[in-house]
Design an enzyme around this catalytic site. Structure first.
Site, PDB file in Angstrom:
ATOM      1  CD  GLU A 902      26.876   4.582  24.007  1.00 57.53           C
ATOM      2  OE1 GLU A 902      26.788   4.539  25.240  1.00 57.53           O
ATOM      3  OE2 GLU A 902      26.382   5.488  23.321  1.00 57.53           O
ATOM      4  CG  MET A 903      24.138  -2.214  18.128  1.00 57.69           C
ATOM      5  SD  MET A 903      25.175  -3.555  17.544  1.00 57.69           S
ATOM      6  CE  MET A 903      26.048  -2.758  16.223  1.00 57.69           C
TER       7      MET A 903
END
Length: 940
Positions: A902-903
């Site tokens: 998700e980063m």
């Protein structure tokens, strides 16, 4: 043509019979002339490697070669297929035992994630290499663009890598290696590019997704079609399905009365209320009954169950629903306006804001008002993020039946099988122990399947009919009826002193969550957890307000809550740098979080990697600025933008996970629910267990997975919050350590399976992990939730860190922005599988480009297909995506790992928005940065 006989005779339908060659085999096929080729290949001939995606020629997952030409079979009618046609599907290109060079290259280059689009890409690539055996990368990209071949997962770089590799093999410049030879006895696969175990089946079209499994269901299986009136807000006065019941093939029309008959509550168990919420979290109805309200577009009022999809859809269209239209609240500002109609009359408003049901304050340090009022430089502005659609190429689908133990069994795209079991149990009127959820192989979710979407509808139909039931939405239905990313309206105030140091920050954010509170608390918390997270800021004040509206309800989407927060925060940081007269990169460097600093919610991160990342990015930033200056013209303005982002790697608070292991004669079996929606769960499980079991000398293929079935595996939690490598990984290591301890002999060697059995030593062990962190005094504690009054807490075990560098070109005549290059320098801890991490980061950047420039979901009549919603195709994403990996080991990650998925979507889009400003002086504050907004800014 059709002919009609005498009076009382039914119309005679004519069919076309043609001789074709399918994958080299002669076949005579009889079919409806208007039937699409995809249906004939899949349903009549049984070749399910060719996938059905959008159904309107916009995604290319259905690609076949028709007389050597790449053809989208979903828009090709049988009448247009020539007599004697030669058709090649993915099954005719290669098999798991005899891979084609393209299939081999896609596997070893990490070009496969969920794999749903892979057959379409391989077929299209074969068509290219047959006419151009030595293509350039640009020619590969042009070919995929020309043939509308899309991917939502990969970011396209590894796909092009694979085609180039295969071309070299076919030219005789490289050779294929047996996949088994990619691993040598004694090698470690942790930190390597070992192919994910499922890749070979995805590359050959032999993996069965939900729609493929439907064709293998019992003959008595029914097809279910929900009846969903196209209105945002209305009272259901009457549901008349008398005509539908008379139509061919119809077995049952299921309504809320069938749920009532089974003693179900007809409600989804959403997020339960806390001290900061009004209501109880049970707003979502499964089926809207007569007399109740539809509160968003496409809510289900009945479900037609029939013998075929065609009959079910025809009957569903015959159901008459009488409605009383009600005022529609389609923007958070409308819902918050004084005097606005209530979405729920019975749920009290909070904070004197209409339709506000949740309040999440944040308090850190001194009162910010005097600090910012006295600051030399101030930014005080409003920002808005869009309702980003997930745009998976496989639509929502699944099926259900009663299993051998009488459990209602649902096979779907669930990425939290145990949570869904609990969320639907009371609503359908069955105990959780009588519900079994199994995850099907799936064509991605990007988070929307944290929410139950079809599981309860299928279960209700199975109970009501007593027969197996399948449900599949078409792409229009899928886009308009599944949840989306919540828009945030953000009011941000930042101050800096005369040296450009931050002195205080204020953030008030208003979350448009649609008509359900489900999962809203964690989402709203993100507005405080990631506000100014990358920076040293001692004093923060703010509050998040979650608002009911009548637009699409919101569920998880990759980087949950952070893209919204960083859009406001990183744009404001750029604006403040401009006010200070400082370079935006150096302004961030000066204010970056330093060892000992804490986030706005009080917790200190486990590592501080930004200083090292900055040194890696700075020379690239300077080069990018020189390129932009040299390349700009009056018509094409080039610019450079920067942003910093952080995201978490576990569910907020006391997250936990279980994973079990069993020793067998052939190796080991892992049991867990690390659900795989394309992110690489199989590679994570095998890589982590292989590293933990190194003393046994197992080969990777000796680690078998028995996962994602509530009847067989323990609860490992959801495949969300980038948590699984940390949480499930630690549970896997715990189970492996227990097994090794039991197998160990006094002399330090290890018992065999036969010796374990002979000595009566158990061969099955349970692993467990609960999220841990260190408090600000350094003590190890279990992660905690957020305080309802102050917003403080220790919610996260691990984090991921990234610096985003975008280079863009803006056409000043059209307003169109093109991303020319993108660099992501990140620290996600130790890396389990490099190809998986690369793929996640490329894909996240591609979705960030879509979020920045094109993706939106506002008008149901317009935003109901992939193109209209702004899906980025290959030419919308630059081939020059550069990844820089830094690996600071994490104390509470298995072998030092954190998460990664998700980063890369946390903050790429503000870097693009900032680059547009750098190029043109146009500051866009509402996503997406569409051409019309750029042109409007240029005119000003």
């Amino acid at each position: 043509m059709n002919q009609t006989g005498g009076e009382g005779e039914e119309e005679m339908k004519q069919y076309h019979v043609k001789s074709i060659r399918l994958n080299g085999i002669p076949r005579k096929v009889v079919a409806d002339p208007e039937q699409r080729l995809i249906r004939i290949i899949r349903e009549q001939l049984g070749f399910t490697g060719t996938k059905l995606g959008c159904g309107v020629g916009q995604c290319g997952v259905c690609n076949v070669l028709l007389d050597g030409k790449v053809t989208r079979s979903c828009i090709t009618p049988w009448s247009k297929v020539p007599e004697g046609a030669d058709i090649v599907t993915i099954e005719g290109i290669g098999t798991p035992d005899h891979l084609h060079a393209l299939q081999y290259a896609f596997i070893i280059k990490g070009a496969i994630q969920c794999g749903f689009c892979t057959p379409g890409f391989i077929v299209a690539a074969k068509g290219l290499l047959e006419v151009n055996p030595s293509p350039t990368r640009d020619e590969v990209r042009d070919w995929f663009q020309k043939h509308w071949t899309a991917c939502r997962c990969t970011g396209y770089v590894q796909v092009v890598d694979a085609v180039m590799e295969a071309a070299a093999i076919l030219r005789g410049e490289k050779t294929m290696t047996c996949l088994d030879e990619l691993y040598k006895d004694g090698d470690t696969i942790w930190g390597s590019r070992y192919p994910r175990p499922s890749a070979i089946y995805k590359a050959t079209g032999t993996m069965d997704y939900g729609d493929d499994l439907y064709g293998k269901m019992p003959q008595e299986t029914l097809f279910a079609v929900p009846v969903c009136p196209e209105t945002h807000h209305a009272r259901v006065l009457k549901i008349d399905y008398t005509e539908a019941l008379k139509m061919p093939g119809v077995v049952k029309v299921v309504t809320a009365e069938d749920i009532k008959a089974n003693k179900g509550t007809n409600r989804i168990r959403g997020q339960q209320g806390s001290g900061s919420m009004s209501g109880d979290g049970w707003e979502r109805r499964m089926i809207v009954p007569e007399g109740d309200k539809i509160r968003q577009w496409g809510e289900c009022v009945a479900i037609v169950c029939a013998d075929t999809e065609q009959n079910a859809r025809a009957a569903a269209a015959a159901v008459v629903v009488e409605l009383e239209q009600l005022p529609e609240l389609l923007h958070v500002k409308d819902a918050m306006a004084q005097g606005a109609v209530k979405v729920y009359d019975e749920i009290p408003d909070l904070a004197d804001i209409p339709n506000c049901f949740n309040v999440r304050p944040i308090i850190k340090g001194e009162d910010t008002k005097p600090l910012i009022d006295k600051a030399k430089y101030v930014v005080d502005d409003e920002f808005y993020s869009s309702r980003q659609p997930h745009l998976t190429l496989e639509t929502d689908c699944g099926f259900g039946y009663f299993d051998e133990e009488g459990r209602i069994t649902i096979q779907s795209k669930s990425i939290c099988v145990y949570r869904h079991q609990l969320m639907i149990a009371r609503g359908i009127g069955m105990a959780p122990s009588k519900i079994r959820i199994i995850m099907n192989p799936m064509g991605a979710t990007f988070g929307y399947k944290v929410a139950p979407t079809n599981e309860f509808l299928i279960a209700i139909c199975v109970i009501a009919t007593g027969r197996p039931v399948y449900m599949r939405l078409d792409m229009k239905e899928h886009i308009t009826r599944t949840p989306k990313r919540s828009p945030f309206l953000m009011k941000i105030r930042l101050g800096a002193d005369e040296k450009g140091m931050l002195v205080g920050g204020e953030h008030y954010w208003y979350v448009d969550h649609g008509p359900y509170s489900e999962s809203s608390q964690d989402l709203t918390n993100k507005g405080s957890q990631f506000f100014m997270a990358p920076y040293h800021l001692d004093s923060v004040r703010g509050c998040g307000y979650t608002i009911f509206t009548n637009h699409r309800w919101s569920a998880a989407f990759r980087a949950y809550g952070s893209p919204q927060t960083y859009w406001g925060g990183e744009t404001a940081m750029d604006m403040l740098a401009h006010e200070c007269g400082m370079d935006p990169f150096e302004f961030r460097v000066q204010n970056v979080i330093r060892p000992g600093d804490s986030f706005a919610h009080g917790q200190k991160p486990e590592v501080y990697p930004f200083q090292e990342l900055i040194e890696k990015v700075r020379p690239l930033y300077e080069e990018a600025k020189k390129r932009a200056a040299a390349g700009s013209t009056e018509e094409i303005k080039k610019g450079v933008g920067i942003s910093f982002g952080i995201y978490n790697s576990n569910d907020d608070g006391a997250d936990d996970a279980s994973s079990n292991i069993e020793l067998t004669k052939d190796g080991v079996i892992l049991y867990n629910t690390w659900e795989d929606h394309g992110q690489g769960a199989d590679a994570g499980c095998v890589g982590t267990a292989h590293e933990a079991l190194k003393p046994l000398g197992l080969r990777p293929e000796q680690i078998r997975l028995e996962c994602n079935d509530t009847a067989k595996a323990p609860n490992s939690g959801a495949a969300a919050a980038s948590r699984c490598q940390v949480m499930v990984g630690n549970a896997i290591v715990d189970s492996c350590n227990k097994l090794l301890e039991a197998m160990k002999k006094p002399d330090g060697t290890y018992r065999t399976y036969d010796e374990m059995v002979a000595e009566g030593i158990p061969t099955f062990y349970e692993g467990y992990w609960q999220a841990k962190t260190r408090d600000n005094s350094g003590e190890v504690i279990t992660c905690t939730g957020m305080d309802d009054t102050t917003g403080e807490g220790y919610p996260f075990s691990n984090h991921m860190f990234g610096i985003f560098l975008a280079e863009v070109s803006v056409n000043t005549k059209t307003g169109k922005t093109t991303v020319d290059r993108f660099t992501l320098a990140s620290d996600v801890g130790a890396i389990c599988n490099l190809d998986v991490v690369d793929g996640q980061q490329y894909g996240g950047l591609a979705q960030g480009i879509g979020l920045a420039l094109s993706e939106d979901f506002i008008d149901m009549h317009k935003h109901n297909n992939l193109v209209a919603c702004g899906l980025p195709y290959v030419k919308d994403v630059p081939d020059e995506l550069k990844l820089i990996h830094q690996m600071m080991p994490r104390e509470f990650g298995p072998f030092g790992a954190s998460g990664t998925g998700e980063m890369p979507l946390s903050a790429p889009h503000p870097a693009i928005g900032n680059a547009i400003f750098n190029a043109t002086g146009v500051r866009i504050k509402e996503l997406p940065c569409s051409p019309d907004k750029v042109l409007a800014g240029l005119k000003k």
